[in-house]
Design an enzyme around this catalytic site. Structure first.
Site: not given
Ligand code: IPM
Ligand code: MN
Length: 373
Positions: A142, A191, A223, A247, A251
């Protein structure tokens, strides 16, 4: 207790969900005799529109001078579909994380019995799932050098980690794993079979592990971890990982709880701590009063916990559970019989204020339900 909170509502559904958590925090303040005052600041697409800058200096200043930051969401489709845009909303959040040195993002993953039917996984796999992802937040790909050649045909993003960056979040994660309520297990997700940075993570974690002999350490390639989170999520207690893997798997893990809209997070580091739901700005729902405010409200509960207001945080969680158990839920959870964002905020703040005894059941509040859409 008197506390100063910077509120950054941000983009999309950010303002409407954050308003619900402020409502709940105010109800807590009143009931327990605290004083919370708020400074509202800009960040994201809304800040670009008003000032040309996704993170104005006043926002950083206010955060640095606050006891905590409550943040909504960031992002706007007009930037997502324009890869050539020079200024992007997300730059605001990344710069804020860096400025406040928020090097660890804690994302708790738990499941609710009343929502298990929403998950694509079978109920027996979900019961008892309870883990926390420790995502490194200010390093890695990042924040590495980003380049594109003059012809626009080749691009690169450097992924860099230092021993110190890994050590500080690893210590935090190990300390957490030792807490009485945890199961004393830490899984490093990396990884290391391919990436040099991952091999450094493994080396550093192996070294540090010696200081925490009561914590069992496991190492898992990302993975495989992506598969294990779905196949056998109960095996995890504390998951430690770098920025981008964290990240992605957070999710993925949100699917276990039934909705991304439910998931809170805390970003901690050297200075002011920031609390935010893990969902994005969900522009399709913005302004419709249909987004799920629980991710933000539960981020508020994490904020209270951080201020050592344990009883207050527990009451917010109790109120949230009460809404879920009585099917007072938003459209993401029940597309037919749903309640508005603002109604859920009111119900939870009323519950917190003691205006709704736990014995009140759904029928009594039926009137507040949405009748449109
Ligand atoms: C999160 C979001 C952010 C990230 C984005 C909006 C930059 O997806 O907080 O998970 O990737 O960190
Ligand atoms: Mn995110």
């Amino acid at each position: 207790m008197k506390k100063h909170i910077t509120v950054i509502e941000g983009d999309g559904i950010g303002p409407e969900v954050t308003r619900q958590s402020v409502k709940v925090l105010n109800a807590i303040a009143e009931r327990f005799g605290h004083e919370f005052d708020y400074t509202y600041c800009l960040m994201g697409a809304v800040a670009i529109d008003k000032t040309g800058n996704p993170l104005p200096d006043e926002t950083i200043e206010s955060c640095l001078n606050s006891d905590a930051v409550l943040f909504g969401a960031i992002g706007h489709p007009k930037y997502d579909n324009d890869p050539t845009a020079k200024v992007r909303p997300e730059q605001g959040l990344l710069k804020l994380r860096k400025s406040l040195q928020l090097y660890a993002n804690l994302r708790p993953i738990s499941t609710y019995a009343s929502l298990q039917h929403l998950s694509p996984l079978k109920a027996k796999q979900l019961e008892g799932v309870d883990f926390i992802i420790f995502r490194e937040l200010t390093g890695g790909i990042y924040f590495g050098k980003k380049e594109i050649n003059a012809e626009g045909t080749q691009a690169s993003d450097d992924c860099i980690y230092t021993r110190e960056e890994i050590e500080r979040i690893a210590h935090l994660a190990f300390h957490f794993a030792q807490k009485p309520e945890r199961r004393k297990k830490l899984t490093l997700v990396d990884k290391a079979n391919v990436l040099e940075t991952s091999r450094l993570w493994r080396k550093v974690v192996q070294d540090i592990a010696k200081e925490y002999p009561d914590v069992t350490v496991e190492y898992m390639f990302v993975d495989n971890a992506a598969m294990q989170i779905i196949l056998n999520p109960k095996q995890f207690d504390i998951v430690l990982t770098e920025n981008m893997f964290g990240d992605i798997i957070s999710d993925e893990a949100s699917v276990l709880s039934g909705s991304l809209g439910l998931m809170p997070s805390a970003s901690v580091g050297k200075g002011t701590v920031l609390f935010e739901p893990i969902h994005g700005s969900y522009p399709q729902a913005a302004g419709k009063d249909i987004a799920n405010p629980l991710g933000s409200i539960l981020s508020g509960a994490m904020l209270l916990e951080y201020l050592s207001l344990t009883q207050e945080a527990a009451l917010v969680r109790e109120a949230v559970n009460w809404t879920l158990e009585n099917s007072f839920v938003t459209k993401d959870i029940d597309p037919v019989n749903f309640y508005f964002t603002s109604t859920i905020g009111e119900l939870i703040s009323d519950y917190v204020s003691g205006k709704i005894p736990a014995s009140v059941k759904k029928e009594n509040i039926e009137l507040r339900k949405s009748t449109i859409i």
